[in-house]
Design a protein around this motif. Sequence first.
Motif, PDB file in Angstrom:
ATOM      1  N   LEU A 195    -133.202   7.888  27.083  1.00  0.00           N
ATOM      2  CA  LEU A 195    -131.850   8.444  27.236  1.00  0.00           C
ATOM      3  C   LEU A 195    -130.840   7.343  27.527  1.00  0.00           C
ATOM      4  O   LEU A 195    -129.772   7.284  26.905  1.00  0.00           O
ATOM      5  CB  LEU A 195    -131.848   9.471  28.363  1.00  0.00           C
ATOM      6  CG  LEU A 195    -130.491  10.088  28.721  1.00  0.00           C
ATOM      7  CD1 LEU A 195    -130.064  11.094  27.663  1.00  0.00           C
ATOM      8  CD2 LEU A 195    -130.541  10.764  30.095  1.00  0.00           C
ATOM      9  N   VAL A 196    -131.187   6.461  28.455  1.00  0.00           N
ATOM     10  CA  VAL A 196    -130.282   5.371  28.823  1.00  0.00           C
ATOM     11  C   VAL A 196    -130.079   4.420  27.656  1.00  0.00           C
ATOM     12  O   VAL A 196    -128.948   4.001  27.356  1.00  0.00           O
ATOM     13  CB  VAL A 196    -130.836   4.618  30.053  1.00  0.00           C
ATOM     14  CG1 VAL A 196    -130.026   3.346  30.315  1.00  0.00           C
ATOM     15  CG2 VAL A 196    -130.826   5.516  31.281  1.00  0.00           C
ATOM     16  N   ASN A 201    -123.972   3.952  26.461  1.00  0.00           N
ATOM     17  CA  ASN A 201    -122.663   3.394  26.065  1.00  0.00           C
ATOM     18  C   ASN A 201    -121.817   4.375  25.277  1.00  0.00           C
ATOM     19  O   ASN A 201    -120.756   4.004  24.751  1.00  0.00           O
ATOM     20  CB  ASN A 201    -122.876   2.112  25.233  1.00  0.00           C
ATOM     21  CG  ASN A 201    -123.498   0.997  26.045  1.00  0.00           C
ATOM     22  OD1 ASN A 201    -123.137   0.795  27.207  1.00  0.00           O
ATOM     23  ND2 ASN A 201    -124.434   0.266  25.437  1.00  0.00           N
ATOM     24  N   ASP A 202    -122.252   5.622  25.229  1.00  0.00           N
ATOM     25  CA  ASP A 202    -121.498   6.623  24.486  1.00  0.00           C
ATOM     26  C   ASP A 202    -120.278   7.069  25.289  1.00  0.00           C
ATOM     27  O   ASP A 202    -120.307   7.084  26.529  1.00  0.00           O
ATOM     28  CB  ASP A 202    -122.398   7.826  24.179  1.00  0.00           C
ATOM     29  CG  ASP A 202    -121.800   8.753  23.156  1.00  0.00           C
ATOM     30  OD1 ASP A 202    -121.987   8.493  21.949  1.00  0.00           O
ATOM     31  OD2 ASP A 202    -121.128   9.729  23.548  1.00  0.00           O
ATOM     32  N   THR A 203    -119.209   7.429  24.592  1.00  0.00           N
ATOM     33  CA  THR A 203    -117.976   7.828  25.270  1.00  0.00           C
ATOM     34  C   THR A 203    -117.915   9.326  25.553  1.00  0.00           C
ATOM     35  O   THR A 203    -117.062   9.764  26.332  1.00  0.00           O
ATOM     36  CB  THR A 203    -116.755   7.444  24.420  1.00  0.00           C
ATOM     37  OG1 THR A 203    -116.860   8.060  23.124  1.00  0.00           O
ATOM     38  CG2 THR A 203    -116.672   5.925  24.264  1.00  0.00           C
ATOM     39  N   ASN A 208    -125.686   7.942  33.578  1.00  0.00           N
ATOM     40  CA  ASN A 208    -125.620   6.996  34.692  1.00  0.00           C
ATOM     41  C   ASN A 208    -127.009   6.834  35.302  1.00  0.00           C
ATOM     42  O   ASN A 208    -127.577   7.792  35.818  1.00  0.00           O
ATOM     43  CB  ASN A 208    -124.665   7.507  35.768  1.00  0.00           C
ATOM     44  CG  ASN A 208    -123.249   7.693  35.257  1.00  0.00           C
ATOM     45  OD1 ASN A 208    -122.455   6.773  35.250  1.00  0.00           O
ATOM     46  ND2 ASN A 208    -122.935   8.910  34.802  1.00  0.00           N
ATOM     47  N   SER A 209    -127.535   5.619  35.255  1.00  0.00           N
ATOM     48  CA  SER A 209    -128.829   5.345  35.881  1.00  0.00           C
ATOM     49  C   SER A 209    -128.659   4.597  37.199  1.00  0.00           C
ATOM     50  O   SER A 209    -129.638   4.277  37.868  1.00  0.00           O
ATOM     51  CB  SER A 209    -129.729   4.533  34.938  1.00  0.00           C
ATOM     52  OG  SER A 209    -129.109   3.314  34.572  1.00  0.00           O
ATOM     53  N   ARG A 210    -127.400   4.315  37.560  1.00  0.00           N
ATOM     54  CA  ARG A 210    -127.091   3.692  38.844  1.00  0.00           C
ATOM     55  C   ARG A 210    -126.084   4.565  39.579  1.00  0.00           C
ATOM     56  O   ARG A 210    -125.771   5.663  39.162  1.00  0.00           O
ATOM     57  CB  ARG A 210    -126.541   2.278  38.625  1.00  0.00           C
ATOM     58  CG  ARG A 210    -127.559   1.326  37.978  1.00  0.00           C
ATOM     59  CD  ARG A 210    -126.980  -0.086  37.882  1.00  0.00           C
ATOM     60  NE  ARG A 210    -127.954  -1.025  37.329  1.00  0.00           N
ATOM     61  CZ  ARG A 210    -128.096  -1.257  36.036  1.00  0.00           C
ATOM     62  NH1 ARG A 210    -127.338  -0.626  35.160  1.00  0.00           N
ATOM     63  NH2 ARG A 210    -129.002  -2.126  35.608  1.00  0.00           N
ATOM     64  N   ARG A 211    -125.568   4.068  40.676  1.00  0.00           N
ATOM     65  CA  ARG A 211    -124.577   4.826  41.445  1.00  0.00           C
ATOM     66  C   ARG A 211    -123.344   5.100  40.583  1.00  0.00           C
ATOM     67  O   ARG A 211    -122.847   4.220  39.882  1.00  0.00           O
ATOM     68  CB  ARG A 211    -124.179   4.045  42.700  1.00  0.00           C
ATOM     69  CG  ARG A 211    -123.227   4.812  43.617  1.00  0.00           C
ATOM     70  CD  ARG A 211    -122.924   3.985  44.842  1.00  0.00           C
ATOM     71  NE  ARG A 211    -124.112   3.791  45.647  1.00  0.00           N
ATOM     72  CZ  ARG A 211    -124.552   4.667  46.557  1.00  0.00           C
ATOM     73  NH1 ARG A 211    -123.900   5.810  46.748  1.00  0.00           N
ATOM     74  NH2 ARG A 211    -125.634   4.404  47.270  1.00  0.00           N
TER      75      ARG A 211
END
Length: 337
Positions: A195-196, A201-203, A208-211
């Motif tokens: 998924l990431v 980078n899609d708009t 989100n894999s981070r905060r």
Amino acid sequence: MFEENFKEMIANLRIFVYPHSHHEPFQNIFMPVDFEPYGNYASESYFKKALMKSSFLTNNASEADFFYLPFSIARLRYDRRVGVNGIDDFVRKYIADIRLKWPYWNRTGGVDHFYVSCHSVSRTVAEKVEELRLNVIQIVCSANYYLWGFVPHKDISLPQVWPRKGAPPEAKLMKQRKTLAFFAGAANSRVRAALVEIWSNDTEILVNSRRISTPYSTALLTSKFCLHVKGFEVNTARIADALYYGCVPVILSNNYDLPFNDVLDWNKFSLVISTLDMSLLKDVLKEVKPSYYRNLHKNLMQVRRHFEWHAPPKEYDAFYMVMYELWRRRHMLRFPL
């Protein structure tokens, strides 16, 4: 039919709980918590607190439909006297004690017994304690019908819910939801890593894999679709999160025995997509017509009460839906005491 069966369940279902007291060394394992449940495993605690104060209880085992084994896997996991490596021995000994002290297990081999767990380690325990896996009804959050520990149709999928205070917020309409899809969570599985890699980078799909900088609740309220993606386990609280904030769930978690799926038609309020179609995710979501989305959202608003815990419980909430799932399994053989 559901309404009639539900009313019949309310009037007739009876549960016998193996008794324990606050004076026992392991009272923290068997007794309900004396605080408001919180965190990832709150569903387990909410259920026990609700059941122990409910009208379903009976002290007359001869009229009981089911027998509750009240040990807590989550509390065993974090009890230093037991720990993760000692849970299977603890449960195995507990069942042996039940057999010796009470007649109820032996008459059915435990098929009219059940326990509740929202911690994923319960699956490992079930794999090691054969009687749990084969006989006892397991009401668990980690309801993966591909793995050995969970038996579909016998066992019950418990919704994992992160508790929130107060009524759900007023759900925003489709035109107010500017983001196509949203996900936040660690990339702790191959599915999430894909998924990431594909969509970070899609708009239009926010991954989100981070905060995240935007409040989680705001992201859920302003997205059309909210992604539930398999992590370490098939289950997370993200489905309940999405429902709470009126966001249509998209389930990318193969082999997940979705909660209440023999009562609820998940296709009417969510999208279930194979993880193999990850690269097609945007196309699938874009093909959803506004009229179809409105129907999904309308149905979502009707079913989300089934994924909420209350103290005390309210009719048709998560507690009563789990009890209804038990009621549907009452066809198991009963023997006279």
